[in-house]
Design a protein around this motif. Structure first.
Motif, short mmCIF file in Angstrom:
data_model
loop_
_atom_site.label_atom_id
_atom_site.label_comp_id
_atom_site.label_asym_id
_atom_site.label_seq_id
_atom_site.Cartn_x
_atom_site.Cartn_y
_atom_site.Cartn_z
N LEU A 43 0.85 -1.20 0.00
CA LEU A 43 0.00 0.00 0.00
C LEU A 43 0.87 1.24 0.00
N ASN A 44 2.08 1.09 -0.52
CA ASN A 44 3.02 2.21 -0.62
C ASN A 44 2.61 3.06 -1.82
N VAL A 45 1.60 3.92 -1.59
CA VAL A 45 1.02 4.73 -2.68
C VAL A 45 1.57 6.15 -2.63
N PHE A 61 3.55 -7.73 -3.99
CA PHE A 61 4.55 -7.98 -5.03
C PHE A 61 5.60 -6.87 -5.08
N GLY A 62 5.14 -5.61 -4.99
CA GLY A 62 6.05 -4.47 -5.11
C GLY A 62 7.14 -4.45 -4.06
N SER A 63 6.96 -5.20 -2.97
CA SER A 63 7.96 -5.26 -1.89
C SER A 63 8.61 -6.63 -1.78
N ALA A 64 8.34 -7.51 -2.72
CA ALA A 64 8.83 -8.89 -2.61
C ALA A 64 10.35 -8.99 -2.78
N HIS A 65 10.97 -7.91 -3.28
CA HIS A 65 12.44 -7.93 -3.41
C HIS A 65 13.11 -7.47 -2.12
N ARG A 66 12.29 -7.16 -1.09
CA ARG A 66 12.85 -6.74 0.21
C ARG A 66 12.74 -7.88 1.20
C1 3PG Z 1 8.10 0.47 -4.28
O1 3PG Z 1 7.33 1.43 -4.30
O2 3PG Z 1 9.01 0.31 -5.11
C2 3PG Z 1 7.88 -0.59 -3.24
O3 3PG Z 1 6.76 -0.29 -2.46
C3 3PG Z 1 9.11 -0.78 -2.41
O4 3PG Z 1 9.46 0.41 -1.76
P1 3PG Z 1 10.97 0.63 -1.31
O5 3PG Z 1 11.77 0.79 -2.58
O6 3PG Z 1 10.98 1.85 -0.43
O7 3PG Z 1 11.40 -0.62 -0.56
#
Ligand code: 3PG
Ligand code: MG
Length: 347
Positions: free
Chosen positions: A22-24, A126-131
């Motif tokens: 939900l990083n919008v 998914f958008g944070s799955a690389h963390r």
């Molecule tokens: C993004 O927006 O790329 C993801 O939510 C991950 O955020 P981050 O790059 O701050 O870890």
């Protein structure tokens, strides 16, 4: 192999911890773009339909560091938007996971705090799955873990680019963050029938091709007398920029050539704009690519924040096969890397 789906979990009467992305983007304390919120709803609705007793949704928001950041990156506006969208009191949205300094260190103590009182864990971020963070990896080691519907859709769609693709396969790349994309282009570019490059990346490739394949560069550019929205402009050949001028977009001939190649493709992946499209004088190249990809009948994928914004601004988002909600995560996946958040879920 795909991680096991939330669809196979018995959630009736259970307390479920869901990690969504939900990083919008925020604008003046309001949600400026709710794409990621909308994309996270199918999993939440599935859990509600299947009778989950309580759903605790967690996510990070921004990269808060100072005490002041705690006000800026409060989850409050996102919580309101999620609650309004699902309309069910069984859904609660926890505070920004990054307010706890343990989160980004994958601290077990914080993972235990998140897992406390929950029966199972669903990762849909998914958008944070690389963390490898407490909320994406740590909790998966404490609770039975499942993949959410969005996470699986992303893996299936982006995964199609990694296997046997329908040809011709055309990659379009650009943008300013060249270093971020070299790995992906190296991995996928070898498989592609054509790699079209615009934006700042094109300059870099012209002066020293870092790839083992031949990239297709612009033939002309929109040159600007200065780095400014209202700079004086002229169209010049790509390799003949007047001294002191900057190439801020690809030119009209390049647009035609790129559009022609995209039209004939059966598979297209696009990441990175062709120029400084935030400024109307330098937006034509990026919008021409967006339009050409929308018109292409093949399987088309767009990833990365700027290109995704461009397809929305061009009004063609509904004519793209798959728009990824991940930036860095989609690039790392296509680079051939294993994503820690995915690896933590049993298959
Ligand atoms: C993004 O927006 O790329 C993801 O939510 C991950 O955020 P981050 O790059 O701050 O870890
Ligand atoms: Mg990022």
């Amino acid at each position: 192999m795909l991680p096991r789906s939330v669809d196979t979990a018995d959630v009736e009467g259970k307390v479920v911890l869901v990690r969504s992305d939900l990083n919008v983007p925020l604008d003046d304390g309001r949600v400026a773009d709710d794409t990621r919120i909308q994309a996270s709803l199918p999993t939440l609705r599935l859990l509600l339909e299947r009778g989950a007793r309580e759903i605790r949704v967690c996510s990070h928001l921004g990269r808060p560091k100072t005490d002041e950041d705690r006000a800026t990156y409060s989850m409050a506006p996102v919580r309101e938007a999620v609650k309004a969208a699902v309309g069910d009191d069984r859904v609660e949205v926890l505070e920004n996971t990054r307010f706890n300094p343990g989160e980004t260190k994958n601290d077990t103590g914080f993972a235990r705090e998140l897992a406390d009182g929950c029966d199972l864990y669903v990762n849909d971020a998914f958008g944070s799955a690389h963390r490898a963070h407490s909320s994406t990896v740590g909790v998966a080691e404490l609770l039975p873990a499942y993949a959410g519907l969005l996470l699986l859709d992303e893996l299936r769609n982006l995964g199609r680019l990694l296997g046997e693709v329908e040809r011709p396969f055309v990659i379009v790349s650009g943008g300013a963050k060249v270093d971020d994309k070299i790995g992906v282009l190296q991995n996928l570019g070898e498989q592609a029938d054509a790699v079209l490059i615009g934006g700042k990346m094109a300059e870099d490739v012209r002066t020293g091709n870092p790839f083992t394949f031949e990239a297709i560069l612009p033939v002309d550019v929109v040159a600007a007398s200065a780095f400014a929205a209202d700079a004086e402009t002229q169209v010049t050949p790509f390799d003949a920029l007047p001294d002191g001028w900057l190439g801020l977009d690809v030119g009209p001939e390049t647009c035609q050539e790129f559009a022609r190649r995209i039209a004939g493709a059966r598979t297209v992946f696009w990441n990175g704009p062709m120029g400084v499209f935030e400024w109307p004088a330098f937006a034509a190249g990026t919008f021409a690519v967006a339009e050409a990809i929308a018109n292409c009948d093949g399987f088309t994928v767009v990833g990365g924040g700027d290109s995704v914004r461009a397809v929305h601004e061009a009004g063609v988002a509904d004519r793209i096969s798959w728009i990824s909600t991940g930036g860095g995560a989609s690039l790392e996946l296509l680079e051939g890397k294993e994503l820690p958040g995915v690896k933590a879920i049993p298959s």
